[in-house]
Motif scaffolding. Structure first.
Motif, mmCIF file in Angstrom:
data_model
loop_
_atom_site.group_PDB
_atom_site.id
_atom_site.type_symbol
_atom_site.label_atom_id
_atom_site.label_comp_id
_atom_site.label_asym_id
_atom_site.label_seq_id
_atom_site.Cartn_x
_atom_site.Cartn_y
_atom_site.Cartn_z
ATOM 1 N N ILE A 2 0.741 -1.300 -0.015
ATOM 2 C CA ILE A 2 0.116 0.008 0.062
ATOM 3 C C ILE A 2 0.892 1.307 0.108
ATOM 4 C CG2 ILE A 2 -1.689 1.268 1.240
ATOM 5 C CD1 ILE A 2 -2.584 -1.396 2.367
ATOM 6 N N VAL A 3 1.814 0.964 0.945
ATOM 7 C CA VAL A 3 2.828 2.380 0.998
ATOM 8 C C VAL A 3 3.415 2.604 -0.540
ATOM 9 C CG1 VAL A 3 5.051 2.860 1.895
ATOM 10 C CG2 VAL A 3 3.391 1.796 3.315
ATOM 11 N N ALA A 40 0.787 4.057 -2.708
ATOM 12 C CA ALA A 40 0.515 5.330 -2.252
ATOM 13 C C ALA A 40 1.516 6.357 -3.045
ATOM 14 C CB ALA A 40 0.276 5.341 -1.013
ATOM 15 N N LEU A 41 2.721 6.133 -2.585
ATOM 16 C CA LEU A 41 3.947 6.866 -3.205
ATOM 17 C C LEU A 41 3.949 6.858 -4.650
ATOM 18 C CD1 LEU A 41 6.807 5.821 -0.723
ATOM 19 C CD2 LEU A 41 5.852 7.950 -0.896
ATOM 20 N N ALA A 67 1.376 9.105 -5.568
ATOM 21 C CA ALA A 67 1.904 10.713 -5.468
ATOM 22 C C ALA A 67 2.748 11.095 -6.348
ATOM 23 C CB ALA A 67 2.316 10.676 -4.095
ATOM 24 N N CYS A 68 3.736 10.293 -6.785
ATOM 25 C CA CYS A 68 4.670 10.677 -7.575
ATOM 26 C C CYS A 68 4.052 10.886 -9.206
ATOM 27 C CB CYS A 68 5.772 9.703 -7.830
ATOM 28 S SG CYS A 68 6.890 9.418 -6.525
ATOM 29 N N LEU A 79 1.025 11.864 -9.628
ATOM 30 C CA LEU A 79 0.272 13.085 -9.391
ATOM 31 C C LEU A 79 0.918 14.054 -9.626
ATOM 32 C CD1 LEU A 79 -2.228 12.219 -6.755
ATOM 33 C CD2 LEU A 79 -2.915 12.965 -8.978
ATOM 34 N N CYS A 80 2.101 14.122 -8.930
ATOM 35 C CA CYS A 80 2.955 15.338 -8.996
ATOM 36 C C CYS A 80 3.829 15.453 -10.392
ATOM 37 C CB CYS A 80 4.436 15.097 -8.199
ATOM 38 S SG CYS A 80 3.845 15.287 -6.458
ATOM 39 N N VAL A 114 2.352 14.766 -13.643
ATOM 40 C CA VAL A 114 1.304 14.762 -14.347
ATOM 41 C C VAL A 114 0.494 16.024 -14.048
ATOM 42 C CG1 VAL A 114 -0.894 13.975 -15.591
ATOM 43 C CG2 VAL A 114 1.073 12.363 -14.893
ATOM 44 N N LEU A 115 0.231 16.116 -12.798
ATOM 45 C CA LEU A 115 -0.751 17.313 -12.621
ATOM 46 C C LEU A 115 0.039 18.690 -11.926
ATOM 47 C CD1 LEU A 115 -3.517 15.177 -10.823
ATOM 48 C CD2 LEU A 115 -3.283 15.988 -13.152
ATOM 49 N N ALA A 116 1.177 18.625 -11.715
ATOM 50 C CA ALA A 116 1.930 19.956 -11.285
ATOM 51 C C ALA A 116 2.041 20.822 -12.120
ATOM 52 C CB ALA A 116 3.119 19.437 -10.479
ATOM 53 N N GLY A 117 1.203 21.010 -13.089
ATOM 54 C CA GLY A 117 1.303 22.120 -13.976
ATOM 55 C C GLY A 117 1.928 21.998 -15.211
ATOM 56 N N CYS A 118 2.737 20.902 -15.335
ATOM 57 C CA CYS A 118 3.407 20.697 -16.493
ATOM 58 C C CYS A 118 2.355 20.094 -17.765
ATOM 59 C CB CYS A 118 4.263 19.472 -16.354
ATOM 60 S SG CYS A 118 3.770 17.898 -15.980
ATOM 61 N N THR A 119 1.224 19.914 -17.468
ATOM 62 C CA THR A 119 0.398 19.311 -18.669
ATOM 63 C C THR A 119 -0.588 20.655 -18.732
ATOM 64 O OG1 THR A 119 -1.226 18.794 -17.125
ATOM 65 C CG2 THR A 119 0.198 17.014 -17.802
ATOM 66 N N VAL A 175 4.942 7.118 5.962
ATOM 67 C CA VAL A 175 4.426 7.492 4.692
ATOM 68 C C VAL A 175 3.589 8.655 4.552
ATOM 69 C CG1 VAL A 175 2.496 6.586 3.239
ATOM 70 C CG2 VAL A 175 4.041 4.909 4.119
ATOM 71 N N LEU A 201 6.388 15.417 -0.373
ATOM 72 C CA LEU A 201 6.053 15.036 -1.933
ATOM 73 C C LEU A 201 5.171 15.998 -2.455
ATOM 74 C CD1 LEU A 201 7.585 13.406 -3.953
ATOM 75 C CD2 LEU A 201 5.717 11.666 -3.650
ATOM 76 N N GLY A 210 5.650 19.371 -4.914
ATOM 77 C CA GLY A 210 4.554 19.359 -6.111
ATOM 78 C C GLY A 210 4.062 20.533 -6.320
ATOM 79 N N VAL A 253 5.349 23.736 -7.851
ATOM 80 C CA VAL A 253 5.707 23.987 -9.114
ATOM 81 C C VAL A 253 4.476 24.089 -9.703
ATOM 82 C CG1 VAL A 253 7.960 23.138 -9.280
ATOM 83 C CG2 VAL A 253 6.022 21.689 -9.642
ATOM 84 N N SER A 254 3.277 24.334 -9.061
ATOM 85 C CA SER A 254 1.740 23.872 -9.696
ATOM 86 C C SER A 254 1.866 25.255 -10.666
ATOM 87 C CB SER A 254 0.891 24.155 -8.512
ATOM 88 O OG SER A 254 0.886 25.403 -7.886
ATOM 89 N N SER A 255 1.059 25.115 -11.733
ATOM 90 C CA SER A 255 0.870 26.118 -12.675
ATOM 91 C C SER A 255 -0.503 26.789 -12.640
ATOM 92 C CB SER A 255 0.898 25.214 -13.909
ATOM 93 O OG SER A 255 0.940 26.398 -15.097
ATOM 94 N N SER A 292 -3.964 22.575 -15.214
ATOM 95 C CA SER A 292 -3.581 21.484 -14.238
ATOM 96 C C SER A 292 -3.145 22.104 -12.822
ATOM 97 C CB SER A 292 -2.921 20.275 -14.695
ATOM 98 O OG SER A 292 -1.608 20.616 -14.895
ATOM 99 N N LEU A 309 -1.721 20.995 -8.761
ATOM 100 C CA LEU A 309 -1.658 20.295 -7.420
ATOM 101 C C LEU A 309 -1.658 21.248 -6.699
ATOM 102 C CD1 LEU A 309 -1.011 17.236 -6.758
ATOM 103 C CD2 LEU A 309 1.228 17.775 -6.717
#
Lengths: 458, 414
Positions: A16-17, A20-21, A24-25, A27-28, A30-35, B7, B14, B18, B21-23, B97, B99
């Motif tokens: 599960i850990v 989850a990680l 999260a990675c 998500l970071c 794909v969704l952290a603005g780069c798209t 965790v 994490l 993220g 750098v959110s956009s 998008s 985060l």
């Protein structure tokens, strides 16, 4: 309210850990603005609190300081110049002075040669015109430059000097002469001037004070540049129609008859020093209202600074340009132009400063490489512009020393606008003229576009 | 520290990285006080947003601090969401998008479960958007400086960014089996920054401009203090009701204006008054593992004062949400049927108008979760889809997918 049920079977936490990680990675990444799509019009209709002011442009003609200063390269003596100027152009006039060492003349003679009226058959003074002044276009310049004289016919008068030549007196009035050695008309890339043998021998016997080569009446106007004897530095490919190893300068070619060998031969006798008199020089513009002058060879540069007092506080300079209108009376070859920020204290109250002093104190504001004013006049261009945005902004910000002025120079070796296509400002005599502040429509001005700070004044 | 707590801590780090750098988020957030980006729990998100009447010691909710008593272990909870937004106007569209900055909460049981103290970090509102507009400026032509000015074609870029967040320090106490109360002191900090840049461009719109671009920055630094009071009661059978209220309070604002290229900045201090926020909700079992609930939250931003530019467009904000949840079970070989299932619906009015009309947002959500071995924590996810604004009324409309993840770890050594 606590609801603990009986202990159930559960999956292993490590899976599960890890999941989850990983999630999260992902998500970071794909969704952290780069798209996100590139920003566009969407959202522009929404109100913002920040509103920028509109840029506005003013034309500033007033100056807070102005003047001119002569500049000398202390590493070079005046007679070090590689060109000898002859003739007249407007109010400028120059003759050539040359001195020959009688002792070295003896040493130059072939073994057993005797100079007298029976052996010397002819003596010719040769002048080598530099390529820029040649009538025929050649490799260095594609065309004969429009601001230089076009192969005028000249009358060359040659005189012996009454006293030994002292080059330290020049530029200055022509020296007193003793005897005329002749007068001859000539034109072209090289001229050969016949000297009477008898008088030549008398002149040699008297110790050879020197020769003055002066423009005679009947000459066509034009200030021509001829090679000096010290024009031996590599890189100057300025002499037309000479081969490798040719001794340039105002040399004497002596032809004589070697009776013992029954041979007619000749030798070349070069001067040990030569110099231009520049006994007449056009005065510089009386003040900034009369014009601005950038003179090379005999350096003379203008300086000035705009009066920015009427500009509002808290403004961003979008663009500041110094505009100078070309005066068609300009004379000289292609040269770079550079604006330097220099302390006024270095220039004010001084007739002459050295290139070295300027180099030590100056910061380049802007420059233009290889300004071909002749071509610009031909193309009916009016203005030369220098971008001084940074200078004006720093002045308004208080980041520029308060006594800073802008010194307009030719492309000196420092400052970033000296390139192999340009000659050192001490090489050619040139005078780039710009219309003065008194001109009704084309006065020099500073075109300043600025935007007021929307939060200024609070 | 247990594996789950580690965790949770790692996930917090994490997600924080993220978020840095959110956009971009919804273009509706490009103005005023910004978009509500509170993320308290994926379970609550999955149910549509209700949770003020909830108490759960296995996966503690910090939505209402009065629900914390009964906590048996130190709890660390991390929650954040990512959103994909498709926005359109009459002439353009854009996909963005983001985060969000995650919330991190810690709960510590006291008095054998009768009380708890808590601390943490929670983002409140965010504004993160960049827009680019064509710009036309009349300026002298460098090739003809004394001639008539010509039009330069450039761009105007506005970047609005910033997050308002709070650090709640609170406690809760169970008065009896049917009543708990809680309170927190919230240190509010944050920033709202607008950067506007005009690139003058060139007469033909290509190449480098001869004119220096103009750029100004306006920054509001926020410094405030608020309190939140909460209560949770079970007045009848398994019916739970809860309420929270954050009284009106002030934020000290420091406004800084800066123009690129000019020395120094202009600073101005002022204060804004935030209206009270209150929420009430209820939940109760309905059949078998299913329970239903609802919640209403109100913040009458019509009473906002201190920043006229914001106040001019502000309206009373509200949000209601309803939903159902099938609670988790641990039946052997139960498979997927053991998992919780949550469904919900919410509708809210944003605190400010856009285009002269209210901004209404409707969201449907679903979610599930998983309990870790030995009940050492809980992982929950919620997926929602929302409609925000109306192109006719607001000139702009959004469609947003949002994935919310929360992770709670329980530390047993306490």
């Amino acid at each position: 309210m606590s609801q603990f049920p009986p202990r159930p079977p559960q999956p292993r936490p490590t899976a599960i850990v890890a999941g989850a990680l990983l999630a999260a990675c992902a998500l970071c990444a794909v969704l952290a603005g780069c798209t996100s799509d590139e920003a566009n019009l969407v959202g522009t209709g929404l109100p913002g609190e920040l509103q920028l002011n509109t840029p506005q442009t003013v034309f500033v003609e007033a100056l807070s300081a102005s003047g001119r200063v002569a500049v000398k390269d202390e590493a070079l003596s005046y007679d070090h110049n590689e060109l000898l100027y002859f003739g007249s152009q407007g109010a400028d006039a120059s003759s050539i002075l040359a001195h020959y060492n009688v002792q070295t003349l003896r040493d130059s003679l072939p073994v057993g040669a005797v100079l007298d009226e029976t052996t010397v058959t002819s003596v010719k003074l040769r002048l080598f015109r530099t390529e820029a002044y040649a009538a025929v276009p050649d490799s260095l310049l594609d065309v004969v430059h429009p601001l230089l004289p076009q192969n005028p016919t000249k009358v060359f008068e040659i005189h012996t000097l009454a006293a030994p030549l002292d080059v330290a007196l020049y530029p200055g009035p022509e020296p007193a002469t003793a005897d005329p050695l002749g007068s001859q008309e000539g034109a072209g890339a090289s001229v050969f001037l016949d000297l009477p043998v008898a008088q030549f021998l008398i002149w040699v016997a008297s110790g050879m004070n020197g020769l003055l080569i002066r423009e005679g009446s009947g000459s066509q106007p034009g200030l021509l540049g001829y090679a000096a004897v010290d024009m031996t530095t590599g890189g100057y490919q300025e002499i037309d129609l000479v081969g490798v190893g040719t001794t340039v300068g105002p040399v004497l070619t002596v032809a004589y008859r070697d009776e013992a060998a029954e041979l007619d031969t000749a030798f070349v006798f070069a001067p040990d020093v030569d110099v231009s008199t520049f006994h007449a020089l056009a005065p510089p513009p009386a003040d900034i209202a009369a014009g601005l002058e950038v003179q090379t060879h005999l350096r003379r540069y203008p300086y000035f600074f705009p009066d920015l007092a009427d500009l509002p506080d808290d403004i961003l300079i979008n663009r500041a340009v110094l505009r100078l209108a070309i005066d068609a009376a300009t004379f000289g070859p292609v040269e770079s132009l550079v604006l330097h920020e220099v302390p006024l204290s270095l220039l004010a109250g001084r007739d002459t400063v050295t290139v070295q002093e300027i180099e030590a104190a100056a910061t380049t504001a802007d420059g233009i490489l290889a300004v071909d004013i002749g071509q610009m006049i031909f193309d009916e261009e009016t203005w030369v512009g220098f971008d001084i945005t940074g200078t004006v902004q720093r002045s308004l910000n208080g980041a520029l020393a308060p006594d800073t002025v802008l010194l307009l120079t030719a492309g000196e070796e420092f400052g970033g606008y000296s390139v192999s296509g340009n000659y050192s400002p001490d090489f050619y005599f040139g005078r780039m003229l710009f219309l003065g502040a008194g001109h009704p429509t084309l006065a020099p001005h500073f075109e300043i576009t600025f935007t007021p700070f929307s939060g200024g004044g609070s | 520290m247990s594996a789950c707590a580690r965790v949770a801590a790692a996930a917090a780090l994490l997600l924080s990285l993220g978020a840095a750098v959110s956009s971009a988020q919804s273009p509706f957030a490009r103005t005023n006080i910004g978009q509500d980006i509170r993320a308290s729990d994926a379970r609550i998100e999955g149910r549509g947003g209700w949770g003020v009447a909830e108490s759960d010691t296995l996966s503690p909710s910090f939505h209402n601090l009065a629900g914390l008593p009964g906590l048996r272990h130190v709890a660390i909870s991390v929650c954040g969401f990512a959103a994909l937004t498709a926005s359109e106007t009459a002439t353009a569209d854009r996909n963005t998008s983001r985060l969000t900055t995650p919330s991190v909460r810690v709960g510590l049981p006291l008095l054998d479960g009768r009380a708890a103290v808590t601390a943490g970090f929670r983002a409140l509102r965010g504004t993160q958007y960049t827009s680019v507009t064509p710009l036309e400026t009349l300026l002298p032509d460098p090739d003809d400086p004394l001639g008539d000015p010509v039009i330069f074609h450039g761009t105007e870029t506005l970047v609005r960014e910033g997050t308002q967040f709070e650090v709640p320090l609170g406690g809760a106490y169970r008065v009896n089996d049917r009543l708990s109360v809680g309170a927190s002191l919230n240190l509010v900090r944050g920033v709202v920054r607008e950067r506007l840049r005009d690139d003058v461009g060139t007469p033909d719109g290509t190449g480098d401009s001869p004119y220096v671009a103009v750029s100004e920055v306006l920054t509001d630094d926020i410094n405030g203090l608020s309190t939140t009071w909460s209560v949770l009661a079970r007045p009848w059978r398994n019916l739970s009701v809860g309420a929270t209220v954050t009284p009106g309070h002030g934020w000290d604002m420091t406004r800084t204006r800066d123009m690129l290229g000019l020395p120094g900045t202009r600073t101005q201090a002022y204060e804004v008054r935030l209206p009270a926020t209150w929420a009430v909700g209820a939940q109760m079992p309905v059949r078998g593992r299913w329970r239903a609930g609802g919640e209403f939250e109100s913040q009458p931003f019509g009473g906002f004062a201190g920043n006229d530019a914001w106040a001019a467009d502000m309206v009373d904000a509200w949000r209601w949400s309803v939903g159902v949840e099938r609670v988790e079970q641990w039946r052997r070989r139960g498979g997927w049927r053991n998992l919780p299932l949550r469904l919900g619906l919410s509708r809210q009015r944003w605190p400010y108008q856009v285009g002269g009309a209210d901004v209404l947002e409707t969201r449907i959500a679903a979610g599930t979760g998983l309990t870790f071995r030995e009940q050492s924590g809980h992982l929950d996810v919620a997926l929602s889809y929302g409609w925000t604004g109306d192109r006719q009324d607001n000139g702009l409309a959004d469609r947003t997918w949002r994935l919310t993840v929360s992770l709670a770890g329980l530390e047993r050594w306490w």
